[in-house]
Design a protein around this motif. Structure first.
Motif, PDB file in Angstrom:
ATOM      1  N   VAL A   1     -44.543 -38.507 -75.299  1.00 28.61           N
ATOM      2  CA  VAL A   1     -43.781 -39.058 -74.186  1.00 28.61           C
ATOM      3  C   VAL A   1     -42.331 -39.330 -74.575  1.00 28.61           C
ATOM      4  O   VAL A   1     -41.629 -40.098 -73.926  1.00 28.61           O
ATOM      5  CB  VAL A   1     -44.447 -40.317 -73.583  1.00 28.61           C
ATOM      6  CG1 VAL A   1     -45.705 -39.930 -72.820  1.00 28.61           C
ATOM      7  CG2 VAL A   1     -44.764 -41.348 -74.645  1.00 28.61           C
ATOM      8  N   LYS A   2     -41.917 -38.698 -75.652  1.00 30.74           N
ATOM      9  CA  LYS A   2     -40.514 -38.695 -76.046  1.00 30.74           C
ATOM     10  C   LYS A   2     -39.922 -40.088 -76.231  1.00 30.74           C
ATOM     11  O   LYS A   2     -38.853 -40.408 -75.692  1.00 30.74           O
ATOM     12  CB  LYS A   2     -39.685 -37.888 -75.047  1.00 30.74           C
ATOM     13  CG  LYS A   2     -40.080 -36.411 -75.014  1.00 30.74           C
ATOM     14  CD  LYS A   2     -39.309 -35.631 -73.980  1.00 30.74           C
ATOM     15  CE  LYS A   2     -38.044 -35.002 -74.492  1.00 30.74           C
ATOM     16  NZ  LYS A   2     -38.138 -33.882 -75.376  1.00 30.74           N
TER      17      LYS A   2
ATOM     18  N   ARG B   1     -37.145 -50.877 -74.376  1.00 29.29           N
ATOM     19  CA  ARG B   1     -38.296 -50.949 -73.472  1.00 29.29           C
ATOM     20  C   ARG B   1     -38.994 -49.588 -73.402  1.00 29.29           C
ATOM     21  O   ARG B   1     -40.168 -49.495 -73.093  1.00 29.29           O
ATOM     22  CB  ARG B   1     -37.884 -51.409 -72.077  1.00 29.29           C
ATOM     23  CG  ARG B   1     -37.017 -50.455 -71.297  1.00 29.29           C
ATOM     24  CD  ARG B   1     -36.909 -50.884 -69.820  1.00 29.29           C
ATOM     25  NE  ARG B   1     -36.378 -52.235 -69.713  1.00 29.29           N
ATOM     26  CZ  ARG B   1     -35.334 -52.589 -68.964  1.00 29.29           C
ATOM     27  NH1 ARG B   1     -34.707 -51.686 -68.242  1.00 29.29           N
ATOM     28  NH2 ARG B   1     -34.919 -53.837 -68.920  1.00 29.29           N
ATOM     29  N   ASP B   2     -38.232 -48.573 -73.720  1.00 27.27           N
ATOM     30  CA  ASP B   2     -38.710 -47.227 -73.947  1.00 27.27           C
ATOM     31  C   ASP B   2     -40.073 -47.210 -74.663  1.00 27.27           C
ATOM     32  O   ASP B   2     -40.982 -46.459 -74.296  1.00 27.27           O
ATOM     33  CB  ASP B   2     -37.627 -46.574 -74.819  1.00 27.27           C
ATOM     34  CG  ASP B   2     -37.895 -45.152 -75.203  1.00 27.27           C
ATOM     35  OD1 ASP B   2     -38.631 -44.500 -74.456  1.00 27.27           O
ATOM     36  OD2 ASP B   2     -37.347 -44.709 -76.221  1.00 27.27           O
TER      37      ASP B   2
ATOM     38  N   ALA C   1     -39.555 -37.318 -87.760  1.00 28.81           N
ATOM     39  CA  ALA C   1     -40.748 -36.524 -87.453  1.00 28.81           C
ATOM     40  C   ALA C   1     -41.542 -37.163 -86.310  1.00 28.81           C
ATOM     41  O   ALA C   1     -42.142 -36.471 -85.490  1.00 28.81           O
ATOM     42  CB  ALA C   1     -41.631 -36.387 -88.696  1.00 28.81           C
ATOM     43  N   CYS C   2     -41.516 -38.496 -86.231  1.00 32.00           N
ATOM     44  CA  CYS C   2     -42.244 -39.214 -85.178  1.00 32.00           C
ATOM     45  C   CYS C   2     -41.663 -38.891 -83.805  1.00 32.00           C
ATOM     46  O   CYS C   2     -42.385 -38.563 -82.862  1.00 32.00           O
ATOM     47  CB  CYS C   2     -42.207 -40.717 -85.442  1.00 32.00           C
ATOM     48  SG  CYS C   2     -40.573 -41.373 -85.844  1.00 32.00           S
ATOM     49  N   THR C   3     -40.347 -38.979 -83.695  1.00 35.25           N
ATOM     50  CA  THR C   3     -39.697 -38.741 -82.412  1.00 35.25           C
ATOM     51  C   THR C   3     -39.945 -37.310 -81.954  1.00 35.25           C
ATOM     52  O   THR C   3     -40.175 -37.044 -80.781  1.00 35.25           O
ATOM     53  CB  THR C   3     -38.187 -38.992 -82.537  1.00 35.25           C
ATOM     54  OG1 THR C   3     -38.009 -40.283 -83.127  1.00 35.25           O
ATOM     55  CG2 THR C   3     -37.492 -38.937 -81.208  1.00 35.25           C
TER      56      THR C   3
ATOM     57  N   ARG D   1     -44.492 -32.209 -71.373  1.00 35.01           N
ATOM     58  CA  ARG D   1     -44.167 -33.423 -72.098  1.00 35.01           C
ATOM     59  C   ARG D   1     -43.100 -34.240 -71.351  1.00 35.01           C
ATOM     60  O   ARG D   1     -43.192 -35.457 -71.241  1.00 35.01           O
ATOM     61  CB  ARG D   1     -43.651 -32.964 -73.460  1.00 35.01           C
ATOM     62  CG  ARG D   1     -43.423 -33.994 -74.461  1.00 35.01           C
ATOM     63  CD  ARG D   1     -42.903 -33.290 -75.715  1.00 35.01           C
ATOM     64  NE  ARG D   1     -42.453 -34.269 -76.667  1.00 35.01           N
ATOM     65  CZ  ARG D   1     -41.569 -34.008 -77.626  1.00 35.01           C
ATOM     66  NH1 ARG D   1     -41.066 -32.789 -77.740  1.00 35.01           N
ATOM     67  NH2 ARG D   1     -41.192 -34.948 -78.450  1.00 35.01           N
ATOM     68  N   ILE D   2     -42.117 -33.544 -70.824  1.00 33.81           N
ATOM     69  CA  ILE D   2     -41.072 -34.249 -70.089  1.00 33.81           C
ATOM     70  C   ILE D   2     -41.653 -34.862 -68.808  1.00 33.81           C
ATOM     71  O   ILE D   2     -41.353 -36.005 -68.461  1.00 33.81           O
ATOM     72  CB  ILE D   2     -39.890 -33.308 -69.764  1.00 33.81           C
ATOM     73  CG1 ILE D   2     -39.227 -32.859 -71.064  1.00 33.81           C
ATOM     74  CG2 ILE D   2     -38.870 -34.002 -68.866  1.00 33.81           C
ATOM     75  CD1 ILE D   2     -38.171 -31.796 -70.887  1.00 33.81           C
ATOM     76  N   ALA D   3     -42.525 -34.113 -68.131  1.00 31.81           N
ATOM     77  CA  ALA D   3     -43.130 -34.641 -66.909  1.00 31.81           C
ATOM     78  C   ALA D   3     -43.998 -35.862 -67.217  1.00 31.81           C
ATOM     79  O   ALA D   3     -43.997 -36.854 -66.478  1.00 31.81           O
ATOM     80  CB  ALA D   3     -43.948 -33.556 -66.215  1.00 31.81           C
ATOM     81  N   ALA D   4     -44.721 -35.816 -68.335  1.00 29.56           N
ATOM     82  CA  ALA D   4     -45.562 -36.953 -68.728  1.00 29.56           C
ATOM     83  C   ALA D   4     -44.683 -38.149 -69.059  1.00 29.56           C
ATOM     84  O   ALA D   4     -44.958 -39.293 -68.665  1.00 29.56           O
ATOM     85  CB  ALA D   4     -46.412 -36.575 -69.936  1.00 29.56           C
ATOM     86  N   SER D   5     -43.631 -37.862 -69.774  1.00 27.11           N
ATOM     87  CA  SER D   5     -42.685 -38.889 -70.154  1.00 27.11           C
ATOM     88  C   SER D   5     -42.101 -39.569 -68.913  1.00 27.11           C
ATOM     89  O   SER D   5     -41.958 -40.790 -68.843  1.00 27.11           O
ATOM     90  CB  SER D   5     -41.616 -38.197 -70.997  1.00 27.11           C
ATOM     91  OG  SER D   5     -40.443 -38.907 -71.053  1.00 27.11           O
TER      92      SER D   5
END
Ligand code: SF4
Lengths: 236, 217, 468
Positions: free
Chosen positions: C376-377, C309-310, C369-371, C53-57
């Motif tokens: 992609v965090k 922009r996140d 819950a969404c976050t 997930r972090i790599a995708a983010s």
């Protein structure tokens, strides 16, 4: 020009750096990330190290491919020789009463079907879509089989164009065990090498027969594409 | 909370000048206003070694959001130092004082509601459960919606009462399924919401703050 | 949807209606519970989901923070392959660009595969007004199109409908047989749409990603309708927001499984296709023209916000909707937006104006819950808070709220006032007893559905003093 206007606005927007606090909050996790290489290698590495493990040997890959295929309702058949593949296809013809078959110029495909007494539609040169639509099955090759996802990777070159593998109600892929790779990234690498950056206009990972769950989240196969997907792998 | 901490041999003080952490204003988007209230908090609690808070929500405000409020301000260091000294009651007991059994007794079955701030901003999940498991006579049953929001959300509960209530209705359904006698939580505001709705719906489930439970002898 | 023009009033009215509909809410909950369990199982197969997930983010951060470079590269590569790229500042430009292509080819019928961006620019309405037949081919989209409704959820467009309702709809509009069987209903749609494919002149699709390195769009789907849309008609038009760009082809090997896992709980969706250009010289089929329409429509305004922009990194998996207690209780149409749920509440104020859409940021309990679920965090619920801050800063909360907050600060900074307010509150509580439960009760909004305990006889401070 709109291109310049949009790119100009993008540049202007980016001239203010992302709030480090937000980036940090978004990234913060109790979790320390293993060091990844920069660039494409890093992502390729991530796919290998973080995504589901499917072993390193061909046997492991085949086993993983089989398990996922069952779940996807892909019919995955491993045969020892081309001859056995021919027989398997002949049996399917009988069972499903195929009368018209879509094929393309592909050595393996040709040698698997040349004995069949049916009508053929060849999609390697100009063909009629309505004729292909009448085919009972489309038989194609592929560029790779992906163990991690149980996908067949195809392009217009390896699968006789864009439509052969999606228009008829049944899609049969013939492949060799040497085509089995671990990840989707490995699949891209094969296409990269084969076409030497002169990319085909169509690349697709086919993972199971067409499906939908748009009605009450209940799974139905064969929404628009093939209801049935068979992958025949000839082990060397 | 005070009783429990003292029973464990800690000295507790209640600074009488304390008011609020400022979250109501902050969550409504009024950051400068919230900061003024936070200034007061900082003053009042400047001398404490450890600050124990009986609410995950207030703890999250102080630990997670004060640094955001004070970023780029001269007090930012004071704030980040302070945020390291603030603990929610159950995490203080379990993670910092290494206590999981406070010698409490309560007969019956209970289900635990995770307050969102405690759970997602602070990552508190195991601490309260460990404490409750060691309460004599108490059986803990998980409800499937334990981690769903109760519907409070501060001014949200007033501005959108219909949604807020619908959320609590789901919570009640899930809690009722466990046939628990008590619904326990670490957050007074969740309990006000859940308790208010349960009582209106005449649910027999009694809502308790975890500190109340741990204080039962 | 109600006819009101004011988005806030419309939201409240629709929320009133849906929250009162216990049956529909239960239906939504049940279907999303199914999603949750398959997703958890798929996620558990990852060696290390959190790192993935972090790599995708990270891949999406890289794209967004260098968007100018990647966007230009994407367009150049595509054009080198014979595609035409149209840069559109806003909805109107995009609509006109598409209309012009269709007119140029003297087309009659258009087949579409799922594309939320066409909803954003209201393309169907325009094309139908101009006399073209436009058919949605994704089953869910096809169903809501027949009902003349907007999609309910940007991944599951018809998730609010029961099979009986779809049966009635098909009988009415397609003269189909009477059946409640999802398989039979799907086959009815397949038959109808097959014919449309064979006759359509133009295929319109969206794009889940745009690969800068190679100049390709990537489309993710299960049904095969996007593949047919991009294979059979002689012209293919793809409409995409400028934020869909990713740097390299290999990024897909990570993002596609992540998208599927978070989106539907599948390990990978059925077809993941990369399209770079029209039919090439050595190819035997495919469209003779490919047009990629790049849309800004205020995305650059969001990009200019260094905090938020996140949100442009969103891969539209829909996971944040699936876990959102607000979405589950008010449903998709209540939002009145193209993009529903938490991500919609975050970005709509940027795309369409804070003043009219700030209520979406307030209609959240900020439960997070969404976050927690976003693959992609994206810092979703804190962005809602930031929208609230921005609205308050512009004085959009109204005078009453401002005064309330001022009062709050004044009291909370002065312990003696705080204590006084506490006592006054008790007195007030007693004094207002006669009006409790009536509309003029200051706590009416609360007490309509919930009890409020009588204040404690003794405050903690008084107790503390006595104890000492
Ligand atoms: S915000 Fe995150 S969870 Fe929501 S749709 Fe976008 S990527 Fe998915």
């Amino acid at each position: 020009m709109s291109r310049d206007a949009i790119l100009g606005r993008v540049r202007e927007a980016l001239s203010v750096k992302t709030d480090p606090h937000v980036r940090e909050v978004a990234e913060k996790s109790s979790h320390s990330l293993p060091v990844l290489a920069n660039g494409p290698d890093g992502r390729t590495q991530a796919v290998k190290e973080f995504l589901p493990f499917v072993g390193d040997s061909l046997e492991d890959h085949i086993a993983a491919f089989k398990i996922l295929s069952d779940k996807l309702q892909t019919e995955f058949i491993v045969v020892p020789t081309i001859e056995a593949a021919r027989q398997a296809i002949e049996q399917m013809r009988e069972q499903h009463q195929w009368e018209r078959i879509g094929i393309h110029d592909h050595e393996l495909v040709q040698s698997c079907v040349d004995h069949l007494k049916v009508e053929f539609t060849n999609t390697s040169s100009n063909y009629s879509t309505s004729e292909l639509e009448k085919c009972d099955v489309g038989i194609s090759g592929c560029d790779a089989l992906i163990a991690q996802t149980a996908s067949a990777l195809v392009t217009n070159h390896s699968a006789g164009g864009r439509a052969l593998s999606v228009l008829p109600p049944h899609h049969v892929v013939v492949a060799e065990s040497s085509q089995m790779v671990t990840t989707m990234a490995d699949g891209f690498a094969i296409i990269r090498e084969k076409h030497n950056e002169k990319w085909p206009s169509f690349i697709s990972f086919i993972t199971g027969p067409s499906r939908t769950a748009d009605i009450e989240r209940i799974l139905v196969l064969g929404a628009h594409g093939p209801k049935k997907l068979t992958i025949i792998m000839i082990s060397a | 909370m005070v009783n429990v901490l003292e029973r464990l041999g800690h000295q507790v003080d209640y600074p009488e000048g304390q008011t609020c952490c400022g979250q109501p204003a902050f969550n409504s988007g009024y950051f400068p206003e919230a900061k003024k209230v936070a200034d007061h908090f900082l003053k009042t609690f400047a001398d404490a070694d450890l600050i124990a808070v009986p609410s995950g929500s207030c703890t999250a405000m102080i630990r997670k959001f004060y640094p955001e409020l004070y970023q780029d301000s001269p007090q930012s260091e004071v704030v980040s130092e302070l945020s390291g000294r603030v603990f929610e009651f159950t995490e203080l007991l379990v993670n910092h004082l290494d206590v999981t059994d406070v010698g409490a007794k309560l007969e019956g079955t209970a289900t635990y509601h995770d307050g969102c701030h405690g759970l997602r901003e602070l990552g508190i999940q195991d601490a309260p459960r460990k404490l409750l498991e060691n309460v004599q006579g108490l059986t803990l049953v998980e409800m499937d919606e334990a981690q769903s929001c109760c519907g409070f959300g501060g001014t949200f509960a007033i501005k959108f009462p219909q949604i807020s209530t619908a959320m609590t209705q789901v919570k009640l359904g899930s809690a009722a399924q466990t046939e628990a006698d008590y619904l326990i939580s670490g957050d007074p505001s969740c309990l006000m919401q859940i308790g208010g709705y349960f009582s209106r719906e005449k649910s027999p489930i009694q809502c308790l703050h975890i500190a109340e439970v741990l204080d039962q002898q | 949807m109600s006819q009101s023009t004011n988005p806030f009033t419309q939201f409240q009215t629709d929320a009133d209606r849906v929250t009162a509909d216990d049956d529909r809410r239960r239906f939504l909950r049940t279907s999303l519970r199914g999603y949750q369990s398959t997703r958890t199982a798929t996620q558990n197969r990852f060696l290390d989901y959190e790192s993935a997930r972090i790599a995708a983010s990270d891949a999406k951060w890289e794209a967004i923070e260098n968007l100018d470079i990647y966007l230009a590269q994407f367009a150049d590569k595509l054009e080198a392959r014979g595609a035409t790229v149209h840069w559109c500042n806003d909805s109107e430009e995009a609509r006109n660009a598409i209309l012009e292509i269709i007119k140029k080819h003297d087309a009659k019928s258009v087949i579409k595969s799922k594309c939320m961006t066409t909803e954003e620019i209201h393309l169907n309405q325009l094309l139908e007004k101009e006399g073209f037949e436009v058919v949605e081919s994704d089953l869910g989209e096809f169903i809501v199109q027949l009902r003349d409704e907007a999609p309910y959820h940007f991944v599951f467009p018809a998730m609010h409908l029961k099979k009986e309702e779809i049966n009635t709809l098909f009988q009415e509009k397609l003269k189909s047989i009477n059946t409640n069987d999802p398989e039979e209903l799907t086959m009815v749609a397949r038959e109808v749409l097959r014919q449309k494919y064979l006759s359509a002149d133009i295929g319109i699709s969206g794009a889940n990603f745009g690969v800068a390195e190679t100049g390709m769009i990537s489309i993710t789907e299960n049904e095969g309708n996007a593949r047919l849309t991009t294979a059979l008609p002689k012209v293919h038009i793809s409409l995409m927001g400028i934020e869909k760009i990713i740097p390299r082809l290999e990024d897909l090997a990570l993002l596609l499984p992540i998208l599927a896992t978070a989106g539907t709980g599948q390990h990978l969706t059925c077809y993941n296709s990369q399209l770079g250009g029209p039919r090439q010289e050595d190819e035997s089929d495919g469209p003779i023209e490919m047009h990629v329409v790049l849309l800004d429509n205020h995305r650059t305004r969001l990009l200019a916000d260094p905090e938020q922009r996140d949100a442009l990194r969103c891969i539209r998996c829909g996971a944040c909707l699936n876990v959102c207690p607000i979405f589950k209780n008010v449903g998709g149409h209540t939002y009145g937006t193209t993009y529903q749920g938490p991500i919609g509440s975050v970005i709509t104020p940027h795309l369409r104006g804070l003043k009219d859409w700030k209520h979406l940021s307030h209609s959240s309990s900020l439960c997070g819950a969404c976050t927690e679920t976003c693959p992609v965090k994206i810092d979703l619920h804190h962005h809602l808070l930031r929208n609230r801050r921005n609205a308050a800063g512009k004085g959009q909360g109204g005078i009453a709220e401002r005064l309330l907050m001022l009062g709050f600060t004044v009291v909370m900074r002065r312990p003696w006032l705080y204590r006084l307010a506490g006592s006054l509150g008790k007195v007030g509580h007693v004094l207002t007893k006669p009006i409790h439960g009536t509309r003029i009760d200051p706590f009416y909004a609360w007490k309509k559905t919930r009890d409020l305990d009588d204040p404690a006889k003794q405050s903690f401070r008084q107790y503390w003093r006595a104890r000492k």
